[in-house]
Design an enzyme around this catalytic site. Structure first.
Site, short mmCIF file in Angstrom:
data_model
loop_
_atom_site.label_atom_id
_atom_site.label_comp_id
_atom_site.label_asym_id
_atom_site.label_seq_id
_atom_site.Cartn_x
_atom_site.Cartn_y
_atom_site.Cartn_z
CD GLU A 286 -11.64 -33.33 5.02
OE1 GLU A 286 -12.86 -33.81 6.00
OE2 GLU A 286 -10.89 -32.45 5.08
CB CYS A 320 -12.54 -38.22 13.62
SG CYS A 320 -12.44 -38.97 12.44
P1 NAP Z 1 -2.44 -34.67 15.68
O1 NAP Z 1 -1.65 -35.09 16.46
O2 NAP Z 1 -2.89 -33.85 14.28
O3 NAP Z 1 -1.02 -35.04 14.40
C1 NAP Z 1 -1.85 -35.65 13.19
C2 NAP Z 1 -0.47 -35.48 11.93
O4 NAP Z 1 0.16 -34.56 11.95
C3 NAP Z 1 0.59 -36.70 12.64
O5 NAP Z 1 1.66 -36.87 11.48
C4 NAP Z 1 1.57 -35.92 13.48
O6 NAP Z 1 2.65 -35.91 13.77
C5 NAP Z 1 1.21 -34.53 12.42
N1 NAP Z 1 1.95 -32.84 12.97
C6 NAP Z 1 2.01 -33.15 14.23
N2 NAP Z 1 2.59 -31.82 14.41
C7 NAP Z 1 2.41 -30.87 13.01
C8 NAP Z 1 2.69 -29.31 11.82
N3 NAP Z 1 3.09 -28.51 12.67
N4 NAP Z 1 2.98 -29.58 10.74
C9 NAP Z 1 2.27 -30.09 9.85
N5 NAP Z 1 1.73 -32.23 10.48
C10 NAP Z 1 2.12 -32.24 11.97
O7 NAP Z 1 -3.38 -35.44 14.98
P2 NAP Z 1 -3.36 -37.56 16.16
O8 NAP Z 1 -3.44 -37.68 17.88
O9 NAP Z 1 -2.54 -38.28 15.25
O10 NAP Z 1 -4.86 -37.77 15.22
C11 NAP Z 1 -6.20 -37.65 16.35
C12 NAP Z 1 -6.95 -36.65 15.27
O11 NAP Z 1 -7.21 -36.47 14.16
C13 NAP Z 1 -7.69 -36.40 16.36
O12 NAP Z 1 -8.40 -34.71 16.73
C14 NAP Z 1 -9.34 -36.90 15.45
O13 NAP Z 1 -10.39 -36.49 16.16
C15 NAP Z 1 -9.26 -36.96 13.83
N6 NAP Z 1 -8.64 -37.36 12.73
C16 NAP Z 1 -9.47 -36.80 12.05
C17 NAP Z 1 -10.28 -37.62 10.84
C18 NAP Z 1 -11.06 -36.66 9.60
O14 NAP Z 1 -11.34 -37.92 8.45
N7 NAP Z 1 -11.83 -35.41 10.16
C19 NAP Z 1 -9.97 -38.76 11.19
C20 NAP Z 1 -9.48 -39.48 11.79
C21 NAP Z 1 -8.35 -38.94 12.52
P3 NAP Z 1 3.59 -36.44 14.63
O15 NAP Z 1 2.76 -37.69 15.06
O16 NAP Z 1 4.41 -36.79 14.03
O17 NAP Z 1 2.93 -35.84 16.29
#
Ligand code: NAP
Ligand code: MG
Length: 515
Positions: A286, A320
């Protein structure tokens, strides 16, 4: 429909007694700031040398907690614990598994403001936003528990003379939950306990900005009777242990919520079959959004402005589902822009601990820099109407920002900014409003403000998003009422809080008994 489910009511903060109860929770949590937290693997604390320091984004001198940081060896230990625990947890009666979740929901309900107060400090949520986050976490526990109870008898299939047929759902195995910081309790809880109640075991990697609130869930699950190894808490660097566990041959599923960059990386890596792997990995991915509110010429303009306000600036636009584009019919464009500008100018920004704060900080320096960069881009692409200022001297504060006369292809109309920035754009007629709304790679949420029934019906089919709202804003989906997930590059549309969510983490088995 999950029949026995009711969603957790939101706290009414117009009542003085509720404000006071929240003040008390803040004071209680404040006394506990700065503690150390271990990993939890196989039900036992594991302390590591390297740490993650969680800080308050509204006051960067305040440390929320220091959390042990898992590396590959702890990730492997978590996998071994999850594999062992799966042997028994997968065979527990589904109703008994559900009871662990129902008890956890009850425990959190009793301490609701305390959970919310942790989020006010750890990620800068105002009372209203933090309260909604906690309520949604409770809802996921309740809803998925009751969904599992309803799935227990399986689904009826046809039988015939001399033959009885059964169709039941079975869990997949150990898997990985990777959650974001923006709904640090709700999404982290839902994406963990859904697969868990289905009979899987979990390696939980919460976002590095919000590890303490995730630890609080672990405490509750253990108090509620979760057996050792069923959920293993392993905060750590996403790129290090994330890749390790995504690639692991014994990972059966990955439940990811976060950015498009990381989501597409996981999707690709998970598809590759590793030596010793005997199954295909399931992925729920997601990702982000570029969400639009359309305003028709036949619309309640005050409703339009109020909807844009809360959808664009709730939790500083870090959702999001946040409205980052307002596409308005030319007949009412100036009016809607002016009404929204006026509301934005009155929105109080500042420390979310204060009762009157409407909008708190953004999550950290990285987010602050990225949003301020987009504001500079916006100044070149469109007309700045209000906001555009930031102040990161004590915390990461950015004023509610509006750009007008943005062209549909401008970067601020196309790229996810994830901050308190909304771009206005006008169109000649309803067809063009829809066309511009669909002109993005994302397809998460959208809203239409209109009193024209025919136009709403047109949007029902033509507005290409996973969550479409009529005559309200485009944020604040409720578990069981508005199952949530997006189309296009917003992801796999797993529909969190939806009637078939658990099926993503189960496999159906048909048994034929010939007499
Ligand atoms: P993110 O940077 O993608 O991080 C999400 C998670 O992924 C964190 O726990 C992060 O760890 C981890 N991660 C980073 N690199 C990884 C890898 N190579 N392999 C596995 N996991 C990895 O996103 P965010 O900044 O936390 O959240 C914001 C984003 O989430 C926005 O784009 C938003 O739209 C989206 N979002 C979507 C929904 C939905 O339901 N569609 C809901 C909420 C948010 P670290 O923290 O250690 O980097
Ligand atoms: Mg990140």
């Amino acid at each position: 429909m999950v029949t026995a489910y009711r969603h957790e009511p939101f706290t009414d903060f117009t009542l003085e007694e509720n404000q006071r109860a929240y003040d008390e929770a803040l004071a209680y949590v404040k006394k506990q700031l700065g503690k150390e937290y271990p990993l939890i693997i196989n039900g036992r604390p594991v302390t590591t040398e390297r740490k993650i320091t969680s800080i308050n984004p509204a006051n960067t001198t305040e440390v929320i907690g220091t959390v042990s940081k898992a590396e590959e060896s702890q990730a492997e230990a978590a996998m071994q614990a999850a594999r062992e625990a799966f042997k028994t947890w997968s065979k527990w009666d589904p109703a008994a598994r559900a009871n662990v979740l129902l008890r956890a929901a009850a425990l959190i309900r009793r301490r609701k403001h305390e959970f919310s107060a942790w989020m006010t400090y750890e990620i800068g949520k105002t009372r209203k936003e933090a309260d909604a986050d906690t309520a949604e976490g409770i809802d996921f526990l309740e809803y998925y528990a009751r969904q599992m109870i309803e799935l227990k008898p399986g689904i009826p299939v046809n039988s015939r003379d001399m033959e009885n047929n059964e169709f039941h759902y079975f869990p997949l195995g150990p898997g990985l939950t990777v959650s974001p910081w923006n709904l640090p309790f709700a999404i982290m809880t839902g994406t963990t306990v859904g697969p868990m109640v289905a009979g899987n075991t979990v390696m939980l990697k919460p976002a590095s900005n919000t590890p303490v609130i995730a630890y609080k869930l672990m405490e509750v699950l253990m108090e509620a009777g979760m057996p050792d190894g069923v959920v293993n808490y392993i905060p750590g660097s996403g790129s290090a242990i994330g890749d390790y566990l995504v690639d692991h041959p014994h990972t059966h599923w990955i439940n990811f919520t976060g950015s498009k960059e990381v989501g597409t990386r996981i999707y690709e890596r998970a598809a590759k079959i590793q030596p010793g792997q005997q199954h295909l990995k399931r992925t729920a991915i997601e990702m982000g959004g570029k969400d639009t509110i359309i305003v028709d010429n036949d619309a309640d303009l005050d409703l339009a402005a109020a909807s844009i306000l809360y959808s664009a600036y709730g939790f500083s636009g870090q959702k999001c589902s946040a409205c980052s584009r307002a596409i308005v019919h030319e007949d009412v464009y100036e009016d809607v822009l002016e009404k929204t500008r006026k509301l934005a100018s009155e929105a109080v920004t500042g420390d979310p601990v204060q009762r009157e704060t409407y909008m708190g900080p953004v999550k950290d320096q990285e987010a602050y820099d990225k949003i301020m960069e987009y504001i500079e881009i916006g100044k070149k692409e469109a007309r700045l109407v209000i906001g555009g200022d930031g102040d990161n001297s004590t915390g990461f504060f950015i004023k509610p920002t509006i750009f007008a006369e943005a062209s549909p292809d401008a970067r601020i109309m196309q790229e996810e900014i994830f901050g308190p920035v909304v771009a206005f754009c006008q169109a000649r007629d309803f067809d063009e409003l829809i066309e511009i709304a669909n002109n993005t790679e994302y397809g998460l949420t959208g809203a239409v403000i209109s009193n024209n029934r025919a136009h709403l019906e047109q949007a029902r089919t033509d507005f290409h998003v996973g969550n479409l709202y009529f005559n309200r804003g485009c944020t604040a989906a409720i578990v069981g009422y508005q199952p949530f997930g997006g189309f296009k590059m917003s992801g796999t549309d797993a529909k969190a809080g939806g009637p078939d969510y658990l099926l993503h983490f189960m496999q159906p088995k048909t048994v034929t008994d010939q007499f």
